[in-house]
Design an enzyme around this catalytic site. Structure first.
Site, PDB file in Angstrom:
ATOM      1  N   GLU A 164      16.770  -7.880  23.617  1.00 23.38           N
ATOM      2  CA  GLU A 164      16.996  -7.991  22.176  1.00 23.38           C
ATOM      3  C   GLU A 164      18.446  -7.624  21.879  1.00 23.38           C
ATOM      4  O   GLU A 164      19.068  -6.847  22.620  1.00 23.38           O
ATOM      5  CB  GLU A 164      16.051  -7.019  21.454  1.00 23.38           C
ATOM      6  CG  GLU A 164      16.285  -6.959  19.943  1.00 23.38           C
ATOM      7  CD  GLU A 164      15.198  -6.225  19.178  1.00 23.38           C
ATOM      8  OE1 GLU A 164      14.310  -5.608  19.808  1.00 23.38           O
ATOM      9  OE2 GLU A 164      15.239  -6.262  17.928  1.00 23.38           O
TER      10      GLU A 164
ATOM     11  N   GLU B 160       6.506  -9.009  14.667  1.00 24.15           N
ATOM     12  CA  GLU B 160       5.942  -7.830  13.974  1.00 24.15           C
ATOM     13  C   GLU B 160       6.009  -7.961  12.448  1.00 24.15           C
ATOM     14  O   GLU B 160       6.515  -7.055  11.768  1.00 24.15           O
ATOM     15  CB  GLU B 160       6.640  -6.549  14.458  1.00 24.15           C
ATOM     16  CG  GLU B 160       6.367  -6.281  15.929  1.00 24.15           C
ATOM     17  CD  GLU B 160       6.783  -4.898  16.428  1.00 24.15           C
ATOM     18  OE1 GLU B 160       7.468  -4.152  15.688  1.00 24.15           O
ATOM     19  OE2 GLU B 160       6.405  -4.564  17.579  1.00 24.15           O
TER      20      GLU B 160
ATOM     21  N   GLU C 186       5.502  -7.326  24.066  1.00 20.25           N
ATOM     22  CA  GLU C 186       6.237  -6.045  24.061  1.00 20.25           C
ATOM     23  C   GLU C 186       5.269  -4.981  24.522  1.00 20.25           C
ATOM     24  O   GLU C 186       4.278  -4.704  23.837  1.00 20.25           O
ATOM     25  CB  GLU C 186       6.776  -5.691  22.670  1.00 20.25           C
ATOM     26  CG  GLU C 186       7.960  -6.518  22.251  1.00 20.25           C
ATOM     27  CD  GLU C 186       8.608  -6.012  20.958  1.00 20.25           C
ATOM     28  OE1 GLU C 186       8.662  -4.784  20.743  1.00 20.25           O
ATOM     29  OE2 GLU C 186       9.038  -6.867  20.175  1.00 20.25           O
TER      30      GLU C 186
ATOM     31  N   ASN D 247      12.856  -6.866  16.191  1.00 17.36           N
ATOM     32  CA  ASN D 247      13.193  -6.705  14.772  1.00 17.36           C
ATOM     33  C   ASN D 247      14.473  -7.455  14.424  1.00 17.36           C
ATOM     34  O   ASN D 247      14.637  -7.930  13.293  1.00 17.36           O
ATOM     35  CB  ASN D 247      13.358  -5.214  14.459  1.00 17.36           C
ATOM     36  CG  ASN D 247      12.082  -4.423  14.715  1.00 17.36           C
ATOM     37  OD1 ASN D 247      10.996  -4.988  14.804  1.00 17.36           O
ATOM     38  ND2 ASN D 247      12.209  -3.113  14.833  1.00 17.36           N
TER      39      ASN D 247
HETATM   40  O1  AHR Z   1      11.573  -3.186  21.499  1.00 15.93           O
HETATM   41  C1  AHR Z   1      12.088  -2.473  20.416  1.00 15.93           C
HETATM   42  C2  AHR Z   1      11.441  -2.835  19.095  1.00 15.93           C
HETATM   43  O2  AHR Z   1      10.088  -2.443  19.101  1.00 15.93           O
HETATM   44  C3  AHR Z   1      11.393  -4.299  18.756  1.00 15.93           C
HETATM   45  O3  AHR Z   1      12.546  -4.732  18.133  1.00 15.93           O
HETATM   46  C4  AHR Z   1      10.234  -4.372  17.808  1.00 15.93           C
HETATM   47  O4  AHR Z   1       9.602  -5.629  17.842  1.00 15.93           O
HETATM   48  C5  AHR Z   1       9.324  -3.236  18.214  1.00 15.93           C
HETATM   49  O5  AHR Z   1       8.927  -2.476  17.136  1.00 15.93           O
END
Ligand code: AHR
Length: 469
Positions: free
Chosen positions: A24, A165, A285, A69
């Site tokens: 990310e 999410e 995740e 996110n």
């Molecule tokens: O992996 C870190 C964060 O955890 C990601 O951005 C999010 O999708 C989750 O809450």
């Protein structure tokens, strides 16, 4: 402990996409992680060569990108072409220079030999941005977005996440299940009209404690049934949230229940719709995460920074055992869990860590993942366990069988392996164990590393790979 393995008791075939990870735009995952043009090991494209070597060694099959996110306020157009505007990233309170974007990631994935999984922004954007990105990535030359791509050949990205999410208040553009389900259904419809060969993951609950866990999946799948191929499941385990280490070592039981709940919900939607379709589970995740001990937020009121050190947790032997139990749990559900992404890959909640300009090293959690990615291919066979001191599964590949086992107990556990109809014996036994708080660091990168042992005894608090040939 007696484990009976019978080649006729098949759970399912392992989908190689189970051994995925996640990069990310967060902290130093991209900048200083996979990408650092000034690093001595950098390739001509600016990719860290030392990290590429470790990623290959780890056996990662798939990588999800660019969030997380981050994706929920990401304008993908900022990360392609010659003009790269610097932006504020609200997810991680960071400054995003957009030097690294879609083409850089897809090039990196090709060099690493990894299948890419791209996520689209359904927080601040929707159908138009998603179909344009898909056209840019997968359409043949001859239309506006495809002609802006720097290479003639389409990338042919098969897997796409419809947002991230969206049930979470921390998400830019949080939505109710109905709001999200309608947007995802229409976005997915348009995307499959652009490229019918793609597979789509719709967003599931952010974790099993979300107040809408279960009902979210029910509503979202009801609304997206025509276009959904997979539903995502996210889960992280923070050691500080458990009363003791024994409870922490049993946290994979939560993942087990979560998978059962999501499968049951998806199949209930199928029943209501008189559909034979079976939705896959994309655990895109999952990991341990020391959120309490190592707060990852830089706050939403201080100065924005470029690539701050976020969630650079130092993983222990206990964490490696938990990761081992979580891997075993995913394998035990191979009939429905098709995709898995250890979150994340480098520097952020990482199996691999780096220092800027300096070395890269393997954390403790690197090892069980690398073992599972190397030996966990083929057919998962059912293993019934008495009690919960040992977590285990068996995978048959050709004529051999690999047993993955975690001994949660503080005592040595002899293993009595009974293999029906196959003439097999243990020919290799790998173990990862040690003082539960031990970790690897830049100065001591191999303090915790696997060792070979003889026989089939599980040492106290250990991760084990038993190869039967
Ligand atoms: O992996 C870190 C964060 O955890 C990601 O951005 C999010 O999708 C989750 O809450």
């Amino acid at each position: 402990m007696r484990i009976v393995i019978d080649p006729a008791f098949k759970v399912g075939e392992v989908d190689d996409r189970l051994f995925g990870s996640f990069v990310e735009h967060m902290g130093r995952a991209v900048y200083g992680g996979i990408y650092e043009p000034t690093h001595p090991s950098a390739t001509a494209d600016g990719f860290r060569g030392d990290v590429l070597a470790l990623v290959r060694e780890m056996g990662v099959s798939l990588v999800r990108y660019p969030g997380g996110n981050f994706v929920s306020a990401y304008d993908w157009e900022d990360g392609v072409g010659p003009e790269r505007p610097t932006r504020l990233d609200l997810a991680w309170h960071s400054i995003e220079p957009n030097t690294f974007g879609t083409d850089e990631f897809l090039r990196w994935a090709a060099v690493a030999g990894i299948e890419p999984l791209l996520a689209v922004n359904l927080g601040t954007r929707g159908i138009d941005a998603a179909r344009a990105l898909l056209e840019y990535v997968n359409a043949p030359r001859g239309t506006k977005w495809a002609d802006m791509r720097p290479r003639d050949e389409p990338y042919g990205v098969k897997l796409w996440c419809l947002g991230n999410e969206m049930d979470g208040p921390w998400q830019v553009g949080q939505k109710t299940a109905v709001e999200y389900g309608r947007l995802a259904a229409e976005t997915g419809k348009a995307m499959k009209w652009v490229d019918p060969s793609i597979e789509l993951c719709v967003v599931g609950s952010s974790n099993s404690s979300m107040p809408t866990f279960g009902s979210w999946e029910d509503t979202v799948l009801d609304l997206t049934w025509e276009i959904a191929d997979h539903i995502s499941l996210h889960t992280y385990y923070d050691p500080a949230k458990f009363e003791d280490v024994d409870a922490y070592l049993r946290c994979s039981q939560d993942l087990d229940r979560m998978i059962d709940t999501v499968v049951a919900t998806a199949d209930a939607v199928a029943g209501r719709k008189r559909s034979r379709k079976r939705i896959g589970i994309s655990v895109d995740e999952w990991n341990v995460w020391h959120q309490t001990a190592n707060p990852h937020h830089v706050g939403h009121d201080g100065p924005f920074k470029h690539a701050p050190a976020l969630a650079e947790d130092e993983h222990t032997v206990a964490d490696a055992l938990v990761v081992g139990c979580l891997l075993i749990t995913l394998l035990r559900h191979a009939d429905r869990v098709r995709i898995g992404c250890l979150a994340q890959l480098v520097n952020v909640i990482p199996p691999i860590r780096t220092s800027n300009g300096g070395p890269a090293w393997r954390q403790t959690t690197f090892h069980p993942f690398a073992h599972a990615a190397r030996f966990g291919h083929g057919t998962v066979l059912r293993v019934e366990l008495a009690g919960d001191e040992v977590e285990a599964t068996a995978v048959r590949d050709g004529d051999g069988v690999t047993v993955f086992a975690v001994n949660r107990s503080a005592g040595t556990t002899p293993l009595d392996l009974v293999v029906r109809d196959l003439d097999l014996t243990v020919t290799e036994h790998l173990v990862l164990d040690g003082e539960l708080g031990a970790s690897n660091t830049a100065e001591h990168p191999d303090r915790v590393t696997p060792r070979r042992v003889a026989g089939a005894e599980l040492p106290p608090r250990s991760w084990n790979v038993l190869r039967l040939t």
